[in-house]
Design an enzyme around this catalytic site. Structure first.
Site, mmCIF file in Angstrom:
data_model
loop_
_atom_site.group_PDB
_atom_site.id
_atom_site.type_symbol
_atom_site.label_atom_id
_atom_site.label_comp_id
_atom_site.label_asym_id
_atom_site.label_seq_id
_atom_site.Cartn_x
_atom_site.Cartn_y
_atom_site.Cartn_z
ATOM 1 N N ASP A 152 0.884 2.206 8.928
ATOM 2 C CA ASP A 152 0.377 1.515 10.109
ATOM 3 C C ASP A 152 1.290 1.659 11.317
ATOM 4 O O ASP A 152 0.858 1.429 12.452
ATOM 5 C CB ASP A 152 0.199 0.021 9.815
ATOM 6 C CG ASP A 152 -0.752 -0.224 8.657
ATOM 7 O OD1 ASP A 152 -1.586 0.655 8.395
ATOM 8 O OD2 ASP A 152 -0.660 -1.283 8.028
ATOM 9 N N GLY A 165 0.827 -1.214 0.000
ATOM 10 C CA GLY A 165 0.000 0.000 0.000
ATOM 11 C C GLY A 165 0.854 1.252 0.000
ATOM 12 O O GLY A 165 1.943 1.261 0.561
ATOM 13 N N ARG A 194 1.058 -5.774 -4.783
ATOM 14 C CA ARG A 194 1.302 -6.588 -3.587
ATOM 15 C C ARG A 194 1.844 -7.984 -3.910
ATOM 16 O O ARG A 194 1.776 -8.872 -3.068
ATOM 17 C CB ARG A 194 0.004 -6.719 -2.781
ATOM 18 C CG ARG A 194 -0.468 -5.419 -2.164
ATOM 19 C CD ARG A 194 -1.820 -5.568 -1.471
ATOM 20 N NE ARG A 194 -2.303 -4.286 -1.000
ATOM 21 C CZ ARG A 194 -1.945 -3.724 0.147
ATOM 22 N NH1 ARG A 194 -1.097 -4.338 0.947
ATOM 23 N NH2 ARG A 194 -2.425 -2.540 0.502
ATOM 24 N N LYS A 223 8.578 1.406 5.079
ATOM 25 C CA LYS A 223 7.372 2.155 4.785
ATOM 26 C C LYS A 223 6.173 1.499 5.441
ATOM 27 O O LYS A 223 6.058 0.274 5.391
ATOM 28 C CB LYS A 223 7.140 2.165 3.279
ATOM 29 C CG LYS A 223 5.752 2.637 2.873
ATOM 30 C CD LYS A 223 5.062 1.691 1.887
ATOM 31 C CE LYS A 223 4.589 0.399 2.524
ATOM 32 N NZ LYS A 223 3.708 -0.413 1.672
ATOM 33 N N THR A 224 5.310 2.202 6.042
ATOM 34 C CA THR A 224 3.926 1.811 6.312
ATOM 35 C C THR A 224 3.255 2.838 7.193
ATOM 36 O O THR A 224 3.788 3.245 8.211
ATOM 37 C CB THR A 224 3.772 0.413 6.952
ATOM 38 O OG1 THR A 224 2.406 0.283 7.389
ATOM 39 C CG2 THR A 224 4.654 0.219 8.173
ATOM 40 N N ASP A 284 6.082 -7.142 5.173
ATOM 41 C CA ASP A 284 6.108 -8.194 4.157
ATOM 42 C C ASP A 284 7.127 -7.883 3.066
ATOM 43 O O ASP A 284 7.871 -8.757 2.627
ATOM 44 C CB ASP A 284 4.730 -8.337 3.495
ATOM 45 C CG ASP A 284 3.756 -9.114 4.371
ATOM 46 O OD1 ASP A 284 4.218 -9.790 5.317
ATOM 47 O OD2 ASP A 284 2.544 -9.038 4.107
#
Lengths: 569, 569
Positions: free
Chosen positions: B222, B97, B158, B219-220, B189
């Site tokens: 979240d 994402g 993805r 990166k994220t 991941d």
């Protein structure tokens, strides 16, 4: 760590870093009001503009005092007021949904009234006025709320003041608080309320025969309270559309980054499509539906779906399987056949005893048998959950609650069904969004902050100049700005429903022949076929882009720039 | 008007006023890389930190080359590189994402590689790598994407690279493009993917025996890829949480302005509650649910609903009929009894032939008969639409698609039911929101923009220094900033499922004993009982508040301020 904990706790109650800094942000004041470091009261003189509607004769009968006093003439603020009154007691209240900048109206009002007049804040909107919930607005209050979003300083509500009993209550509160004036910050309904109250309280409220002045201030994020150069836009519209445009811009970036979703975005804005048009001008998505155009062209729901589906198909042919569609909240009512179907259903349901007791399949069957062929076909074409919503209980006026219909989901489902007919292999993964509440209470843009401060100054100046029955406005936004007073009675129309008359200020809808719409129409085919979007980003309070105005306002006012020059001499 | 039309058209394709200005915005560079007006390559030396997991022995067997080469040692960038290589060919790709700041990683990478090495951009993520979709990144490209949000410059996907066939494809593409290195910008991941590829491509890719270096970039949005002082936070988290915090702050203002709604807001962030905790620290709403705490305390759904209902009741007793609740996207899986119920349902459904053909009532009855008493009671307590979702088709792995469950609506409905038992007269009007896609592609905050530029510089410097199997990081954020290299093999755990082994980087969940959570716990009872909220507002790129960092990061890193001092010497 303890020091940081303390710092974070100190941010509670509107003391986030930005909130603290925004309170200090200087704002421009229009030349007419400027006097050294402070502000001055001014007299108001007639401009050449005179306002009236087709119902002027009947309005004059219903509003004899304010009609005679104001004669429809638009005023502008001019020379310093010869004799500045003191000792006035003024109440201010928010009415209807919140909009960014409302707090600065109070700040401007307080500044113009100064320490020798008293400003009282009404808690909880018109209902609070009826209940006499008035408290002084202090210097500390205005220092705290300066440049903050929301109406949370006073709260708001949607009570309409229209019965004799309510008028009596207002008089009682006015007498008890020795009020000289009331300022109502609200939209079209609230300013209609202001017009009615101005007439009602024109004279003979107090023992000495004096009345209570009533001044309206034009608020609404919907942008449907506007009047050309005399009222270029209501306050709150700029901030709300900038908030939505950022979100839509972010989603456009996401659609082209993730390369797999069509996002269908519904935007707040009741009947008119101003918000949607403005967001489209800023972010330039693939598809934007404008209700007023759909109504003018008498498009059917099938026509709309076909347009969407064909755009999805032609982008897919270029390998583009993503996009963003904007739809105004009020769309469904503007599709002529849907409006006609809803009317027909209302008629059927009004004479269907025992209908509520049927199960959903039986309801659908019953209704299908009562509709004419065209309505029945349209009804059958809708997804079942929409059919069920159309058959749901009406509100107390017998109307359907259209705002509950998930228009964005309806368009997704019908487009998907149509795409399956055209070519089942075209990818069409979707996400739906609704942006509304996020935009009503954000910190006002520099434009809205300055505009509302000056609207507050104008409302205060009108009170000091002894005026009543006017709405405050600011003209010449792309020059230095001029305080204006719009005679409320000159805006009123008569709506005749069920044999009774009601006065209304008609909502300003999107003019599909105006420059903003024309520009949009000139570019949209390009936006549909390739990703030409922009991502306007978060509104800035410092730096080179802080003074941007709504693009639709700049276009429609034929400005030569997108920055305001408010307060410049 | 024509001039304004032209101006608006010139804003297409990422040329909104702000976008144009952001491209010019200067960013700080960490001292190690600074050299006059430009940047310099550096050598990397071991810090004292050595990383390994409980599965280190098995990981060493599976990753022999990178384990030996890197020995789990964290490196930091130091002295200028003695011999700066040229002629290197480096590919960069986005994976998973999108997150704000990704573009600046490419900008930093390009800047560090300079004109004597070649940077190639991979279109469309890992799948694009497999398909050999590589194109040179030009100076014009980086000038255009600087400080812009999204991954739209290259796109992403993805695809997980894990089969022998995929590895062969990557080797083929690497040979065809004469690649010396690949930079993978992604989350846990994707960095696991990077670790695997680093081992797979360690040597013998090219005819002369050379391998291909692989570097990951964390990166994220979240925030679940973090590692204390070594990796204070993944990029994108700051921007996303600031976007959500603005929206939540606006809604808090709205709740207190309109005085009639409870807003239930679901926030993106997969499993971990970092996003929700950060937004709570910034905006301070009445109720915030943290999944990790609920799991640790083994709370039942009824416990959670009781807490919410009691807060609604106690606020109502003070006349407060509004509020805001934040719930993390992943909540439902963290409620032990719900997790247990889902496992039990999976078991039942795995052995229920013909189940799909039953109607919904029959499905519910069938399942109720197969569950034990506790599970059956919990199942029966859920609203029917949730029951139906729990009985819906499983995905290809036999798992329920939990992300489809409208947790915010579930909480509303169950709270309403509980309130009816307590006191049916308590007002409880609600609005639901989900903020997710809005935050993944916004223009990066100054923090994220600077952080990612320096992460790109670090990734480039690691390549020039000949390193492989590392993830770039920046330490000492509250000082001048230090480039770090984290050995990927030192982060790997082994997950054993269905008899097979998979390597994973474990997601960092919220540590309920860490300072950020402790501070939140120390204040939340106060926030529940009165409106103490703040409205953090839109992120600023200029002016006094532009350098704010995530509050949870400042707390957990025991910083003494909430502003970063990145790039200061």
């Amino acid at each position: 760590m303890t020091r940081l904990n303390d710092r974070l706790t100190a941010m509670e109650q509107h003391n986030a870093l930005l909130e603290d800094q925004l309170r200090q942000l200087p704002l421009p004041i229009v030349p007419a009001f400027r006097a050294g470091d402070g502000v001055r009261a001014v007299s108001f003189d007639a401009t050449g503009d005179v306002l009236s509607t087709a119902d002027a004769a009947r309005v004059a009968e219903m509003f004899p005092q304010t009609t005679v006093a104001n004669a429809g003439k638009v005023l502008h603020g001019g020379a310093p007021l010869a004799q500045r009154p003191s000792g006035k007691r003024v109440a201010v209240l928010f009415s209807g949904g919140p909009a960014p900048g409302g707090h600065n109206v109070v700040v401007g009002l307080k500044q113009m009234l100064g320490s020798d007049n008293l400003l009282l804040g009404v808690r909880g909107g018109p209902k609070g006025l009826l209940n006499g919930r008035l408290e002084p607005v202090t210097d500390a209050d205005v220092a705290k709320i300066r440049n903050s979003g929301g109406f949370d300083y006073l709260g708001t509500d949607r009570t309409k003041i229209k019965t004799a009993e309510q008028f009596a209550k207002v008089r009682e509160v006015a007498v008890k608080n020795a009020l000289d004036a009331i300022v109502i910050i609200g939209g079209d309904d609230s300013n209609t309320n202001a017009a009615v109250l101005a007439e009602e309280l024109f004279a003979n409220v107090h023992a000495d025969g004096r009345g209570v002045q009533v001044i309206g201030v034009p608020k609404t994020i919907d942008g449907d309270l506007q009047l050309g150069d005399l009222l270029p836009i209501s306050f709150g519209f700029d901030t709300a559309t900038r908030i939505y445009a950022e979100m839509v811009g972010n989603i456009l970036q996401d659609s082209r980054s993730s390369l797999k979703y069509w996002h269908f975005v519904k935007l707040m804005g009741r009947a008119a499509s101003h918000v949607t048009l403005e967001v489209a001008l800023q972010a330039k998505p693939a598809i934007t539906l404008i209700s007023e155009e759909i109504a003018a062209k008498k498009l059917s729901l099938a026509d709309i779906i076909e347009q969407i589906a064909q755009t999805v198909v032609s982008r897919a042919a270029k390998g583009i399987h993503h996009g963003v569609l904007l739809v105004p909240e009020g769309l469904i009512e503007f599709v002529p056949e849907v409006k006609s179907l809803i009317d027909a259903l209302n008629e059927v349901l009004a004479h269907a005893d025992g209908f509520a007791a049927l199960d959903e399949a039986a309801k659908r069957a019953f209704v299908a048998g009562k509709l004419d062929a065209a309505h029945a076909a349209l009804f059958a074409s809708l997804p079942e959950y929409i059919q069920d919503m159309l058959l749901a209980d009406r509100d107390s006026h017998g109307n359907l609650q259209l705002s509950l219909i998930p228009t964005e989901q309806l368009l997704v489902d019908m487009t998907r069904a149509r795409l399956k007919q055209i070519d089942a292999k075209i990818p069409f993964a979707t996400q739906c969004h609704f942006f509304g509440y996020e935009g009503r209470c954000g910190a006002p843009t520099l434009f809205d902050a300055a505009y509302t401060l000056n609207l507050g100054l104008t409302a205060g100046a009108l009170i000091l100049a002894g005026k009543t029955g006017y709405m405050a406005s600011i003209g010449n936004l792309f020059g230095g700005g001029v305080p204006l007073a719009i005679p409320l009675a000159g805006l009123l129309n008569i709506e005749r429903r069920h044999g009774s008359e009601a006065v209304v200020i008609e909502k300003a809808l999107v003019n599909i022949d105006a420059p903003a719409m024309q520009y949009f129409v000139s570019r949209r085919a390009e936006w549909a076929q390739a990703d030409l979007f922009a991502s306007p980003g978060p509104r800035q309070f410092w730096g080179p882009v802080a003074s941007q105005v709504p693009l639709s306002v700049a276009l429609n006012r034929k400005a030569d720039d997108v920055l305001f020059r408010f307060g410049e001499v």
